[in-house]
Design an enzyme around this catalytic site. Structure first.
Site, PDB file in Angstrom:
ATOM      1  N   GLY A 272       0.770  -1.248   0.000  1.00  0.00           N
ATOM      2  CA  GLY A 272       0.000   0.000   0.000  1.00  0.00           C
ATOM      3  C   GLY A 272       0.798   1.294   0.000  1.00  0.00           C
TER       4      GLY A 272
ATOM      5  CD1 TRP B 216       4.619   2.945  -4.784  1.00  0.00           C
ATOM      6  CD2 TRP B 216       3.727   2.857  -6.843  1.00  0.00           C
ATOM      7  NE1 TRP B 216       5.644   2.757  -5.683  1.00  0.00           N
ATOM      8  CE2 TRP B 216       5.136   2.693  -6.944  1.00  0.00           C
ATOM      9  CE3 TRP B 216       2.960   2.826  -8.009  1.00  0.00           C
ATOM     10  CZ2 TRP B 216       5.773   2.520  -8.185  1.00  0.00           C
ATOM     11  CZ3 TRP B 216       3.588   2.641  -9.243  1.00  0.00           C
ATOM     12  CH2 TRP B 216       4.979   2.491  -9.322  1.00  0.00           C
TER      13      TRP B 216
ATOM     14  CG  ASP C  70      -1.797  -6.826  -4.637  1.00  0.00           C
ATOM     15  OD1 ASP C  70      -0.882  -6.001  -4.839  1.00  0.00           O
ATOM     16  OD2 ASP C  70      -1.606  -8.066  -4.587  1.00  0.00           O
TER      17      ASP C  70
ATOM     18  CG  ASP D 178      -5.039 -12.295 -11.574  1.00  0.00           C
ATOM     19  OD1 ASP D 178      -4.870 -11.339 -12.356  1.00  0.00           O
ATOM     20  OD2 ASP D 178      -4.321 -13.312 -11.571  1.00  0.00           O
TER      21      ASP D 178
ATOM     22  CG  ASP E 292       5.649  -1.109  -7.799  1.00  0.00           C
ATOM     23  OD1 ASP E 292       6.557  -1.224  -8.640  1.00  0.00           O
ATOM     24  OD2 ASP E 292       5.852  -1.022  -6.575  1.00  0.00           O
TER      25      ASP E 292
ATOM     26  CE  LYS F 272       7.741  -3.883 -10.134  1.00  0.00           C
ATOM     27  NZ  LYS F 272       8.059  -3.881  -8.708  1.00  0.00           N
TER      28      LYS F 272
HETATM   29  C1  LIG Z   1       6.133  -4.719  -5.651  1.00  0.00           C
HETATM   30  S1  LIG Z   1       4.538  -5.095  -5.032  1.00  0.00           S
HETATM   31  C2  LIG Z   1       3.746  -3.528  -5.060  1.00  0.00           C
HETATM   32  C3  LIG Z   1       4.198  -2.569  -3.991  1.00  0.00           C
HETATM   33  C4  LIG Z   1       3.340  -1.329  -3.898  1.00  0.00           C
HETATM   34  N1  LIG Z   1       3.519  -0.452  -5.046  1.00  0.00           N
HETATM   35  C5  LIG Z   1       3.629  -0.551  -2.653  1.00  0.00           C
HETATM   36  O1  LIG Z   1       4.146   0.576  -2.745  1.00  0.00           O
HETATM   37  O2  LIG Z   1       3.317  -1.028  -1.551  1.00  0.00           O
HETATM   38  C6  LIG Z   1       3.806  -5.924  -6.380  1.00  0.00           C
HETATM   39  C7  LIG Z   1       2.394  -6.404  -6.139  1.00  0.00           C
HETATM   40  O3  LIG Z   1       1.845  -6.857  -7.375  1.00  0.00           O
HETATM   41  C8  LIG Z   1       0.852  -7.807  -7.042  1.00  0.00           C
HETATM   42  N2  LIG Z   1       0.453  -8.574  -8.228  1.00  0.00           N
HETATM   43  C9  LIG Z   1       1.212  -9.381  -8.988  1.00  0.00           C
HETATM   44  N3  LIG Z   1       0.477  -9.945  -9.957  1.00  0.00           N
HETATM   45  C10 LIG Z   1      -0.789  -9.467  -9.822  1.00  0.00           C
HETATM   46  C11 LIG Z   1      -2.014  -9.690 -10.516  1.00  0.00           C
HETATM   47  N4  LIG Z   1      -2.075 -10.532 -11.562  1.00  0.00           N
HETATM   48  N5  LIG Z   1      -3.133  -9.031 -10.106  1.00  0.00           N
HETATM   49  C12 LIG Z   1      -3.069  -8.202  -9.034  1.00  0.00           C
HETATM   50  N6  LIG Z   1      -1.943  -7.968  -8.324  1.00  0.00           N
HETATM   51  C13 LIG Z   1      -0.810  -8.591  -8.712  1.00  0.00           C
HETATM   52  C14 LIG Z   1       1.520  -8.646  -5.973  1.00  0.00           C
HETATM   53  O4  LIG Z   1       0.575  -9.373  -5.218  1.00  0.00           O
HETATM   54  C15 LIG Z   1       2.268  -7.570  -5.169  1.00  0.00           C
HETATM   55  O5  LIG Z   1       1.553  -7.192  -4.030  1.00  0.00           O
END
Ligand SMILES: C[S@@+](CC[C@H](N)C(=O)[O-])C[C@H]1O[C@@H](n2cnc3c(N)ncnc32)[C@H](O)[C@@H]1O
EC number: 2.1.1.166
Length: 206
Positions: free
Chosen positions: A60, A62, A80, A96, A121, A161
């Site tokens: 969370g 961002w 997420d 998802d 991200d 990203k």
């Molecule tokens: C690097 S973290 C994000 C960090 C966030 N920007 C923060 O500042 O806290 C990446 C996130 O992408 C989510 N993610 C990956 N694939 C996903 C998908 N298909 N649908 C939703 N979320 C996804 C992961 O569960 C993870 O929580």
């Protein structure tokens, strides 16, 4: 439980990391917040009153940072696969983002209007095998771009990203076909040895 050498190295780097310490001191949920902050300071993508969709928002950081800049008249819809501990002014969709039901809920929460900005991200779970991870990561970006084309308003922006490697240039070309300007950013908080960069696309053309 025994930890692998790479996870021990990750933990060691994580806890000695200046951005981890800073995020803990400043009450942010992730060090990732400093990547968005640096992009914001340079490119001014967040402004009061705007509607933002945050894909892959957990834990969370961002969303926390964005709420401060968009203020009470703005709106953030975060999503997420993992749960998100509630955050003030953030509406959350668990699931998802590739599921139709998640897209529908995001659109409902936007109240029939398109977003001004989509930030992503997201990263897939990494296996450590580049031939598997790189196509997965780029595919996730492509699917995020498909979603952006459905939720973003004309003139809006997309920050995503991307891992540089096979498929990344083709993805950037695809982004260019829908936006007036596309820039690549590598914030200081992004680890130098990581191939991650952020693609900032502005001026969405429907
Ligand atoms: C690097 S973290 C994000 C960090 C966030 N920007 C923060 O500042 O806290 C990446 C996130 O992408 C989510 N993610 C990956 N694939 C996903 C998908 N298909 N649908 C939703 N979320 C996804 C992961 O569960 C993870 O929580």
């Amino acid at each position: 439980m025994a930890r692998s050498k790479s996870s021990q190295r990750w933990l060691g780097e994580h806890f000695s990391d200046e951005y981890v310490k800073k995020s803990q001191q400043e009450g942010y949920r992730s060090r990732a917040v400093y990547k968005l902050q640096e992009i914001q300071e340079r490119d001014r993508i967040l402004y009061p009153g705007m509607k933002v969709v945050d894909l892959g928002a957990a834990p969370g950081g961002w969303s926390q940072y964005a709420t401060k800049l968009i203020g009470s008249k703005g709106r953030i819809v975060a999503s997420d696969i993992l749960p998100l501990d509630p955050l003030p002014f953030v509406e959350f969709v668990l699931g998802d983002f590739r599921d139709e039901a998640v897209l529908t809920e995001i659109l409902n929460l936007l109240g029939g209007e398109r977003a001004d900005l989509v930030i992503s991200d997201m990263a897939p779970n990494m296996s450590g095998v580049d031939a598997v991870d790189q196509p997965r990561a780029v595919h996730l970006c492509e699917l995020a771009l498909d979603m952006v084309r459905q939720v973003l308003k004309p003139g809006g922006a997309f920050l995503v990203k991307l891992f540089q490697g096979e498929g990344s240039e083709a993805f950037i070309r695809d982004v260019r076909s829908s936006f007036k300007t596309v820039k690549i950013r590598k914030p200081a908080a992004s680890r130098p040895r990581s191939r991650e960069v952020y693609v900032l696309a502005q001026g969405f053309v429907l």
